[in-house]
Structures are given as structure tokens and as C-alpha cells.
Design a protein around this motif. Structure first.
Motif, PDB file in Angstrom:
ATOM      1  N   GLU A  32      89.368  98.715  -0.088  1.00  0.00           N
ATOM      2  CA  GLU A  32      88.860  97.861   0.900  1.00  0.00           C
ATOM      3  C   GLU A  32      89.186  98.065   2.377  1.00  0.00           C
ATOM      4  OE1 GLU A  32      90.259  93.545  -0.862  1.00  0.00           O
ATOM      5  OE2 GLU A  32      92.089  94.770  -0.219  1.00  0.00           O
ATOM      6  N   TYR A  33      90.149  99.109   2.980  1.00  0.00           N
ATOM      7  CA  TYR A  33      90.132  99.404   4.142  1.00  0.00           C
ATOM      8  C   TYR A  33      89.209 100.298   4.518  1.00  0.00           C
ATOM      9  CZ  TYR A  33      92.538 101.756   8.155  1.00  0.00           C
ATOM     10  OH  TYR A  33      92.841 102.213   9.251  1.00  0.00           O
ATOM     11  N   ILE A  34      88.733 101.278   3.744  1.00  0.00           N
ATOM     12  CA  ILE A  34      87.662 102.150   4.330  1.00  0.00           C
ATOM     13  C   ILE A  34      86.324 101.393   4.194  1.00  0.00           C
ATOM     14  CG2 ILE A  34      86.332 104.017   3.151  1.00  0.00           C
ATOM     15  CD1 ILE A  34      88.900 105.323   2.272  1.00  0.00           C
ATOM     16  N   ALA A  35      86.052 100.507   3.534  1.00  0.00           N
ATOM     17  CA  ALA A  35      84.994  99.742   3.534  1.00  0.00           C
ATOM     18  C   ALA A  35      84.920  98.828   4.612  1.00  0.00           C
ATOM     19  CB  ALA A  35      84.686  98.598   2.173  1.00  0.00           C
ATOM     20  N   ALA A  36      86.027  98.263   5.089  1.00  0.00           N
ATOM     21  CA  ALA A  36      86.238  97.412   6.247  1.00  0.00           C
ATOM     22  C   ALA A  36      85.964  98.617   7.652  1.00  0.00           C
ATOM     23  CB  ALA A  36      87.551  96.572   6.371  1.00  0.00           C
ATOM     24  N   LEU A  37      86.384  99.426   7.301  1.00  0.00           N
ATOM     25  CA  LEU A  37      86.464 100.568   8.701  1.00  0.00           C
ATOM     26  C   LEU A  37      84.734 100.870   8.712  1.00  0.00           C
ATOM     27  CD1 LEU A  37      89.560 102.934   8.266  1.00  0.00           C
ATOM     28  CD2 LEU A  37      88.836 101.486  10.367  1.00  0.00           C
ATOM     29  N   GLU A  38      84.418 100.811   7.606  1.00  0.00           N
ATOM     30  CA  GLU A  38      82.845 101.458   7.829  1.00  0.00           C
ATOM     31  C   GLU A  38      82.031 100.266   8.481  1.00  0.00           C
ATOM     32  OE1 GLU A  38      81.832 103.309   3.796  1.00  0.00           O
ATOM     33  OE2 GLU A  38      82.931 105.105   4.470  1.00  0.00           O
ATOM     34  N   ALA A  39      82.320  98.924   8.060  1.00  0.00           N
ATOM     35  CA  ALA A  39      81.757  97.783   8.548  1.00  0.00           C
ATOM     36  C   ALA A  39      82.042  97.686  10.007  1.00  0.00           C
ATOM     37  CB  ALA A  39      81.874  96.562   7.697  1.00  0.00           C
ATOM     38  N   LYS A  40      83.210  98.178  10.278  1.00  0.00           N
ATOM     39  CA  LYS A  40      83.837  97.939  11.826  1.00  0.00           C
ATOM     40  C   LYS A  40      82.940  98.981  12.497  1.00  0.00           C
ATOM     41  CE  LYS A  40      86.796  95.803  14.251  1.00  0.00           C
ATOM     42  NZ  LYS A  40      86.569  94.613  14.815  1.00  0.00           N
ATOM     43  N   LEU A  41      82.625 100.134  11.924  1.00  0.00           N
ATOM     44  CA  LEU A  41      82.069 101.297  12.793  1.00  0.00           C
ATOM     45  C   LEU A  41      80.573 100.823  13.134  1.00  0.00           C
ATOM     46  CD1 LEU A  41      81.817 104.028  13.765  1.00  0.00           C
ATOM     47  CD2 LEU A  41      81.096 104.748  11.642  1.00  0.00           C
ATOM     48  N   ASN A  42      79.927 100.190  11.975  1.00  0.00           N
ATOM     49  CA  ASN A  42      78.239  99.597  12.339  1.00  0.00           C
ATOM     50  C   ASN A  42      78.593  98.603  13.334  1.00  0.00           C
ATOM     51  OD1 ASN A  42      77.437 101.155  10.419  1.00  0.00           O
ATOM     52  ND2 ASN A  42      77.639  99.800   8.832  1.00  0.00           N
ATOM     53  N   GLU A  43      79.373  97.768  13.174  1.00  0.00           N
ATOM     54  CA  GLU A  43      79.571  96.515  14.624  1.00  0.00           C
ATOM     55  C   GLU A  43      80.018  97.337  15.802  1.00  0.00           C
ATOM     56  OE1 GLU A  43      83.484  93.786  15.620  1.00  0.00           O
ATOM     57  OE2 GLU A  43      83.102  94.113  13.637  1.00  0.00           O
ATOM     58  N   GLU A  44      80.814  98.354  15.963  1.00  0.00           N
ATOM     59  CA  GLU A  44      81.099  98.905  17.121  1.00  0.00           C
ATOM     60  C   GLU A  44      80.029  99.565  17.744  1.00  0.00           C
ATOM     61  OE1 GLU A  44      83.550  97.846  18.909  1.00  0.00           O
ATOM     62  OE2 GLU A  44      84.980  97.248  17.505  1.00  0.00           O
ATOM     63  N   VAL A  45      79.321 100.376  16.671  1.00  0.00           N
ATOM     64  CA  VAL A  45      78.187 101.158  17.081  1.00  0.00           C
ATOM     65  C   VAL A  45      77.157 100.030  17.837  1.00  0.00           C
ATOM     66  CG1 VAL A  45      76.066 102.525  16.594  1.00  0.00           C
ATOM     67  CG2 VAL A  45      78.433 103.157  15.837  1.00  0.00           C
ATOM     68  N   ALA A  46      76.910  98.797  17.229  1.00  0.00           N
ATOM     69  CA  ALA A  46      75.933  98.071  17.407  1.00  0.00           C
ATOM     70  C   ALA A  46      76.247  97.504  19.031  1.00  0.00           C
ATOM     71  CB  ALA A  46      75.779  96.870  16.534  1.00  0.00           C
ATOM     72  N   GLU A  47      77.600  97.214  19.148  1.00  0.00           N
ATOM     73  CA  GLU A  47      78.010  96.812  20.316  1.00  0.00           C
ATOM     74  C   GLU A  47      77.828  97.894  21.410  1.00  0.00           C
ATOM     75  OE1 GLU A  47      82.100  95.401  20.020  1.00  0.00           O
ATOM     76  OE2 GLU A  47      81.534  93.912  18.715  1.00  0.00           O
ATOM     77  N   TYR A  48      78.033  99.334  21.057  1.00  0.00           N
ATOM     78  CA  TYR A  48      77.790 100.226  21.988  1.00  0.00           C
ATOM     79  C   TYR A  48      76.296 100.218  22.391  1.00  0.00           C
ATOM     80  CZ  TYR A  48      76.556 104.602  23.953  1.00  0.00           C
ATOM     81  OH  TYR A  48      75.797 105.530  24.794  1.00  0.00           O
ATOM     82  N   GLN A  49      75.492  99.949  21.502  1.00  0.00           N
ATOM     83  CA  GLN A  49      73.963 100.221  21.771  1.00  0.00           C
ATOM     84  C   GLN A  49      73.672  99.089  22.414  1.00  0.00           C
ATOM     85  OE1 GLN A  49      71.881 102.244  20.866  1.00  0.00           O
ATOM     86  NE2 GLN A  49      72.976 103.604  19.637  1.00  0.00           N
ATOM     87  N   LYS A  50      74.245  97.784  22.591  1.00  0.00           N
ATOM     88  CA  LYS A  50      74.027  96.926  23.519  1.00  0.00           C
ATOM     89  C   LYS A  50      74.416  96.912  24.742  1.00  0.00           C
ATOM     90  CE  LYS A  50      74.770  92.026  23.744  1.00  0.00           C
ATOM     91  NZ  LYS A  50      76.046  91.319  24.196  1.00  0.00           N
ATOM     92  N   ASP A  51      75.657  97.337  25.099  1.00  0.00           N
ATOM     93  CA  ASP A  51      76.465  97.422  26.237  1.00  0.00           C
ATOM     94  C   ASP A  51      76.531  98.771  26.958  1.00  0.00           C
ATOM     95  OD1 ASP A  51      76.755  94.555  26.000  1.00  0.00           O
ATOM     96  OD2 ASP A  51      78.910  94.952  25.146  1.00  0.00           O
ATOM     97  N   LYS A  52      76.463  99.826  26.112  1.00  0.00           N
ATOM     98  CA  LYS A  52      76.364 101.227  26.740  1.00  0.00           C
ATOM     99  C   LYS A  52      77.504 101.445  27.833  1.00  0.00           C
ATOM    100  CE  LYS A  52      71.591 102.165  25.447  1.00  0.00           C
ATOM    101  NZ  LYS A  52      71.686 101.709  23.935  1.00  0.00           N
ATOM    102  N   ASN A  53      78.782 101.018  27.441  1.00  0.00           N
ATOM    103  CA  ASN A  53      79.698 101.276  28.331  1.00  0.00           C
ATOM    104  C   ASN A  53      80.838 101.991  27.758  1.00  0.00           C
ATOM    105  OD1 ASN A  53      81.410  99.328  26.912  1.00  0.00           O
ATOM    106  ND2 ASN A  53      80.577  97.841  28.023  1.00  0.00           N
TER     107      ASN A  53
END
Length: 102
Positions: A32-53
Motif C-alpha cells: 500500500e505504501y509503495i502504491a501511495a508513494l507512486e500516487a503521491k509522485l504523480n500528485e507532486e509532479v502535477a503540482e510542479y508542472q502547474k507552479d514550477k517552483n
């Protein structure tokens, strides 16, 4: 009540409770942890793509480090492999964009 159902940083429950609120949490299994980390990675990359900071870059880096450790590798192994690949194949500093090969 606001439902999140996502992996959060370790101190988030303390921060929520210090604000006088109640939160329900649970500890994830390894899978579950690895799956949640992979989902979190997608979330954080999307936030980076939006804010670029820098803050979002730091979040992506934090999640990548956690994935590395969760999958049984050390950060030293990760850095050694990164350095080896950079030595053999280069990095991205020269900004080379490959258009085609004939």
C-alpha cells in the motif's frame, strides 16, 4: 469533514491536532505504501508542472527518495547509479534536443 485518503508527510497529523482538529490515520502495509508513494509522485509532479517552483521540486525529490528506500535501495546506491550514468552518458546541462537519426 473533509476526506483526503492520501499519503501525507509524517508531521501532518501533529500539525492538524495542534490546530485543535481531529484526524483519522492508519499505517500502510508495504505494498500500500509503495502504491501511495507512486500516487503521491504523480500528485507532486502535477503540482510542479502547474507552479514550477523550488518548493514543488523539493516535494518531488522527497517522494523519489522515499520510493527509493521503500523499494529497498539506499540513497547512496541511487546517487552512485546517477553519477555512473552521468559519467557514461552525460547529464542534461548541454540542453541537447535530439530531433531524428537516419
Amino acid at each position: 469533514m473533509k476526506v483526503y485518503n492520501k499519503l501525507v508527510r509524517d508531521k501532518i497529523p501533529e500539525i492538524i491536532e495542534a490546530d485543535g482538529k481531529y484526524c483519522k490515520t492508519r499505517i500502510l502495509s508495504g505494498e500500500e505504501y509503495i502504491a501511495a508513494l507512486e500516487a503521491k509522485l504523480n500528485e507532486e509532479v502535477a503540482e510542479y508542472q502547474k507552479d514550477k517552483n523550488l518548493e514543488e521540486i523539493a516535494d518531488v525529490f522527497e517522494v523519489l527518495q522515499a520510493i527509493c528506500i521503500a523499494r529497498g535501495y539506499s540513497l547512496e546506491e541511487l546517487e552512485a547509479l546517477r553519477a555512473k550514468k552521468a559519467s557514461e552518458r552525460g547529464g542534461f546541462a548541454d540542453k541537447i534536443f535530439l530531433e531524428y537519426v537516419e
